[in-house]
Design a protein around this motif. Sequence first.
Motif, short mmCIF file in Angstrom:
data_model
loop_
_atom_site.label_atom_id
_atom_site.label_comp_id
_atom_site.label_asym_id
_atom_site.label_seq_id
_atom_site.Cartn_x
_atom_site.Cartn_y
_atom_site.Cartn_z
N ILE A 36 0.84 -1.20 0.00
CA ILE A 36 0.00 0.00 0.00
C ILE A 36 0.88 1.25 0.00
O ILE A 36 1.71 1.44 0.89
CB ILE A 36 -0.92 0.02 1.24
N TYR A 37 0.66 2.09 -1.00
CA TYR A 37 1.34 3.39 -1.07
C TYR A 37 0.39 4.45 -0.52
O TYR A 37 -0.79 4.48 -0.87
CB TYR A 37 1.73 3.72 -2.51
N VAL A 38 0.89 5.34 0.33
CA VAL A 38 0.08 6.40 0.93
C VAL A 38 0.60 7.75 0.45
O VAL A 38 1.72 8.14 0.77
CB VAL A 38 0.13 6.33 2.48
N GLY A 39 -0.21 8.45 -0.32
CA GLY A 39 0.15 9.77 -0.82
C GLY A 39 -0.60 10.85 -0.07
O GLY A 39 -1.67 10.61 0.48
N HIS A 40 -0.03 12.06 -0.07
CA HIS A 40 -0.62 13.17 0.69
C HIS A 40 0.04 14.48 0.31
O HIS A 40 1.11 14.50 -0.29
CB HIS A 40 -0.46 12.94 2.19
N SER A 41 -0.59 15.56 0.71
CA SER A 41 -0.01 16.89 0.58
C SER A 41 1.11 17.04 1.61
O SER A 41 1.08 16.39 2.67
CB SER A 41 -1.09 17.94 0.84
N ALA B 261 -4.84 7.88 -0.88
CA ALA B 261 -4.54 9.30 -1.01
C ALA B 261 -5.27 10.07 0.08
O ALA B 261 -6.50 10.01 0.15
CB ALA B 261 -4.96 9.80 -2.39
N GLU B 262 -4.52 10.75 0.93
CA GLU B 262 -5.13 11.60 1.96
C GLU B 262 -5.36 12.94 1.27
O GLU B 262 -4.42 13.67 0.97
CB GLU B 262 -4.21 11.74 3.17
N VAL B 263 -6.64 13.25 0.96
CA VAL B 263 -6.96 14.38 0.08
C VAL B 263 -7.58 15.58 0.82
O VAL B 263 -8.21 16.43 0.19
CB VAL B 263 -7.90 13.93 -1.07
N SER B 264 -7.37 15.67 2.12
CA SER B 264 -7.94 16.78 2.89
C SER B 264 -7.39 18.13 2.46
O SER B 264 -8.06 19.15 2.61
CB SER B 264 -7.67 16.59 4.39
N ARG B 265 -6.17 18.14 1.94
CA ARG B 265 -5.55 19.37 1.48
C ARG B 265 -5.15 19.22 0.01
O ARG B 265 -4.47 18.26 -0.34
CB ARG B 265 -4.31 19.68 2.32
N PRO B 266 -5.56 20.16 -0.83
CA PRO B 266 -5.22 20.07 -2.25
C PRO B 266 -3.70 20.09 -2.47
O PRO B 266 -2.98 20.77 -1.75
CB PRO B 266 -5.85 21.32 -2.87
N SER B 267 -3.25 19.34 -3.45
CA SER B 267 -1.83 19.26 -3.75
C SER B 267 -1.65 18.85 -5.21
O SER B 267 -2.19 17.82 -5.63
CB SER B 267 -1.17 18.23 -2.83
N CYS C 76 -9.42 7.35 -1.55
CA CYS C 76 -9.19 8.74 -1.13
C CYS C 76 -9.85 8.93 0.23
O CYS C 76 -11.04 8.64 0.39
CB CYS C 76 -9.78 9.72 -2.14
N ILE C 77 -9.07 9.39 1.19
CA ILE C 77 -9.60 9.64 2.53
C ILE C 77 -9.46 11.12 2.85
O ILE C 77 -8.54 11.78 2.37
CB ILE C 77 -8.88 8.77 3.59
N TYR C 78 -10.41 11.63 3.63
CA TYR C 78 -10.32 13.04 4.01
C TYR C 78 -10.98 13.26 5.36
O TYR C 78 -11.92 12.55 5.73
CB TYR C 78 -10.94 13.95 2.96
N LYS C 79 -10.47 14.23 6.09
CA LYS C 79 -10.99 14.56 7.41
C LYS C 79 -12.31 15.31 7.26
O LYS C 79 -12.45 16.17 6.39
CB LYS C 79 -9.99 15.41 8.19
N LYS C 80 -13.25 14.97 8.12
CA LYS C 80 -14.62 15.50 8.04
C LYS C 80 -14.68 17.02 7.95
O LYS C 80 -15.49 17.58 7.22
CB LYS C 80 -15.42 15.02 9.25
N SER C 81 -13.82 17.72 8.63
CA SER C 81 -13.87 19.19 8.66
C SER C 81 -13.29 19.84 7.41
O SER C 81 -13.36 21.06 7.25
CB SER C 81 -13.13 19.70 9.89
N GLU C 82 -12.74 19.07 6.50
CA GLU C 82 -12.07 19.62 5.32
C GLU C 82 -12.96 19.55 4.07
O GLU C 82 -13.80 18.67 3.95
CB GLU C 82 -10.77 18.87 5.05
N LYS C 83 -12.74 20.46 3.14
CA LYS C 83 -13.45 20.47 1.87
C LYS C 83 -12.48 19.95 0.81
O LYS C 83 -11.44 20.54 0.56
CB LYS C 83 -13.90 21.89 1.53
N VAL C 84 -12.86 18.86 0.19
CA VAL C 84 -11.97 18.25 -0.80
C VAL C 84 -12.18 18.86 -2.18
O VAL C 84 -13.21 19.47 -2.46
CB VAL C 84 -12.15 16.71 -0.86
N SER C 85 -11.20 18.66 -3.04
CA SER C 85 -11.26 19.18 -4.40
C SER C 85 -12.44 18.57 -5.16
O SER C 85 -12.66 17.36 -5.13
CB SER C 85 -9.96 18.85 -5.13
N SER C 86 -13.15 19.41 -5.87
CA SER C 86 -14.27 18.92 -6.68
C SER C 86 -13.78 18.04 -7.84
O SER C 86 -14.56 17.28 -8.42
CB SER C 86 -15.09 20.09 -7.20
N SER C 87 -12.51 18.11 -8.18
CA SER C 87 -11.95 17.28 -9.25
C SER C 87 -12.01 15.79 -8.93
O SER C 87 -11.98 14.96 -9.84
CB SER C 87 -10.50 17.68 -9.52
N LEU C 88 -12.09 15.46 -7.66
CA LEU C 88 -12.10 14.05 -7.27
C LEU C 88 -13.33 13.30 -7.78
O LEU C 88 -13.30 12.08 -7.90
CB LEU C 88 -11.99 13.91 -5.75
#
Length: 122
Positions: free
Chosen positions: A3-8, A56-62, A81-93
């Motif tokens: 498993i590869y984990v990518g993030h900002s 991909a941790e997508v809570s922050r755009p990168s 793609c995982i993201y924290k509840k309080s964050e707004k993810v990119s609409s591109s996803l």
Amino acid sequence: MKIYVGHSNDWNYENELYNPILKSELNKKHDIILPHLNNRSFDTKKVIEEADLFIAEVSRPSLGLGIEIGRAEQIGKKILCIYKKSEKVSSSLKYVDASLIEYKDEKDMIDKIKKEIEKISK
């Protein structure tokens, strides 16, 4: 499973992402690749190709993470793609063939990743 984990890089990923994963049973059961652990240097393209799953941790755009997600999708990798509840993810996803999972805290993140891996492994 590999498993590869990518993030900002624009947040405290070591404490909020790496440490929970490293302390979890995920790290004992799977080969987890955390790209910035101990200043590792490797060919990301090759690692994504060899991985069974790309998280991909997508809570922050990168831009870099977006490129990695695109590369993984292009070669048919499973993407979570995982993201924290309080964050707004990119609409591109919405254009990416990936599971999109919201989590509230570290424990919830690990639990949801485990459930998704179980689904994939069946």
